[in-house]
Scaffold this active site. Structure first.
Site, PDB file in Angstrom:
ATOM      1  N   CYS A  81      36.948 -27.613  -9.494  1.00 42.62           N
ATOM      2  CA  CYS A  81      35.616 -27.821  -9.125  1.00 42.62           C
ATOM      3  C   CYS A  81      35.141 -28.596  -9.928  1.00 42.62           C
ATOM      4  CB  CYS A  81      34.518 -26.616  -8.841  1.00 42.62           C
ATOM      5  SG  CYS A  81      34.708 -25.398 -10.019  1.00 42.62           S
ATOM      6  N   ASP A 140      33.875 -27.656 -12.815  1.00 41.64           N
ATOM      7  CA  ASP A 140      32.492 -26.385 -13.286  1.00 41.64           C
ATOM      8  C   ASP A 140      32.476 -26.098 -14.506  1.00 41.64           C
ATOM      9  OD1 ASP A 140      30.594 -26.983 -11.415  1.00 41.64           O
ATOM     10  OD2 ASP A 140      31.085 -25.291  -9.688  1.00 41.64           O
ATOM     11  N   CYS A 147      28.797 -22.408  -8.964  1.00 40.57           N
ATOM     12  CA  CYS A 147      28.376 -21.832  -8.390  1.00 40.57           C
ATOM     13  C   CYS A 147      27.574 -20.686  -8.442  1.00 40.57           C
ATOM     14  CB  CYS A 147      28.969 -21.895  -7.597  1.00 40.57           C
ATOM     15  SG  CYS A 147      30.757 -21.256  -7.662  1.00 40.57           S
ATOM     16  N   CYS A 193      36.796 -19.186  -8.829  1.00 41.06           N
ATOM     17  CA  CYS A 193      35.653 -19.350 -10.043  1.00 41.06           C
ATOM     18  C   CYS A 193      35.568 -17.939 -10.443  1.00 41.06           C
ATOM     19  CB  CYS A 193      34.158 -19.655  -8.326  1.00 41.06           C
ATOM     20  SG  CYS A 193      33.896 -20.609  -7.370  1.00 41.06           S
TER      21      CYS A 193
HETATM   22 FE1  FES Z   1      33.308 -24.475  -9.183  1.00 41.65          FE
HETATM   23 FE2  FES Z   1      32.314 -22.226  -7.859  1.00 41.65          FE
HETATM   24  S1  FES Z   1      32.898 -24.156  -7.422  1.00 41.65           S
HETATM   25  S2  FES Z   1      33.210 -22.363 -10.101  1.00 41.65           S
END
Ligand code: FES
Length: 211
Positions: free
Chosen positions: A36, A38, A63, A107
């Protein structure tokens, strides 16, 4: 549509434990998720003799699930030795939160990867690396995935600014297709040195800007 989060996930998301930056940590790591994009940062304070994690903090750029799993892994790891903390898995973290929706499992993988990378950073900074694998350009590039390009908010590899990596006799040379006058050049150089220099067989890191 709201995701079916457990009460516990929501509780850790709303009141994350051990959140924030740690000043002068014994080790730290930033890990990014290939799924993702992140990121999570994990900081450790470790007792030098017992190798017990005395303090741990995390910052999440992810998230709700990532905030909740970041929070739970700090609770699971605090007070454990680094050897014990290494065995914490994403399954354990997910279970400790009462489960996560399947699309959110990555995540918790990200949070656990952050913890493992911080432990690895501690071991490298303290000469505790058990398996001394010679560093090559592939390994350097892998670690550069943890260095942000602040201009776009993604890592250096994904933003294709690393044009060359050479490793020879303890010297790592990283060439960036960026201008040395760019606003973030110094930050990027410092972060690269911070990530690569602790590797057991690296003596010097040279960062060059080719534009
Ligand atoms: Fe990226 Fe959860 S969607 S860490």
């Amino acid at each position: 549509m709201a995701l079916p989060y457990s009460e516990l996930v929501m509780e850790h998301f709303r009141n994350p434990r051990n959140v924030g930056r740690m000043e002068e940590p014994d080790a730290k790591a930033i890990e990014g998720s290939p799924a993702c994009g992140d990121m999570v940062a994990v900081y450790l304070r470790v007792d030098e003799e017992s190798h017990r994690i005395d303090d741990i903090k995390f910052e999440s750029y992810g998230c709700a699930s990532n905030i909740a799993t970041g929070s739970i892994i700090t609770e699971l790891a605090k007070g454990k030795t680094i050897e014990e903390a290494k065995t914490i898995s994403w399954e354990q973290a997910t279970q400790a939160l009462g489960g996560l929706p399947p699309v959110k499992v990555h995540c918790s993988v990200l949070a656990v990867d952050g913890l493992r990378a911080a432990i690895q950073n501690y071991e490298e900074r303290h000469g505790l690396v058990a398996e001394e694998i010679p560093t090559d350009a592939v390994e350097v590039r892998r670690r550069l995935k943890r260095v942000m390009n602040p201009e776009v908010g993604l890592d250096l590899i994904r933003t294709r600014v690393v044009s060359d990596v050479e490793v020879s006799e303890g010297v790592v040379r990283v060439v960036l297709s960026l201008s040395e006058d760019s606003q973030f050049a110094n930050n990027i150089r410092e972060e690269i040195i911070e990530k690569i220099e602790p590797i057991w067989d690296v003596d010097e890191v040279i960062v060059e800007f080719e534009e």
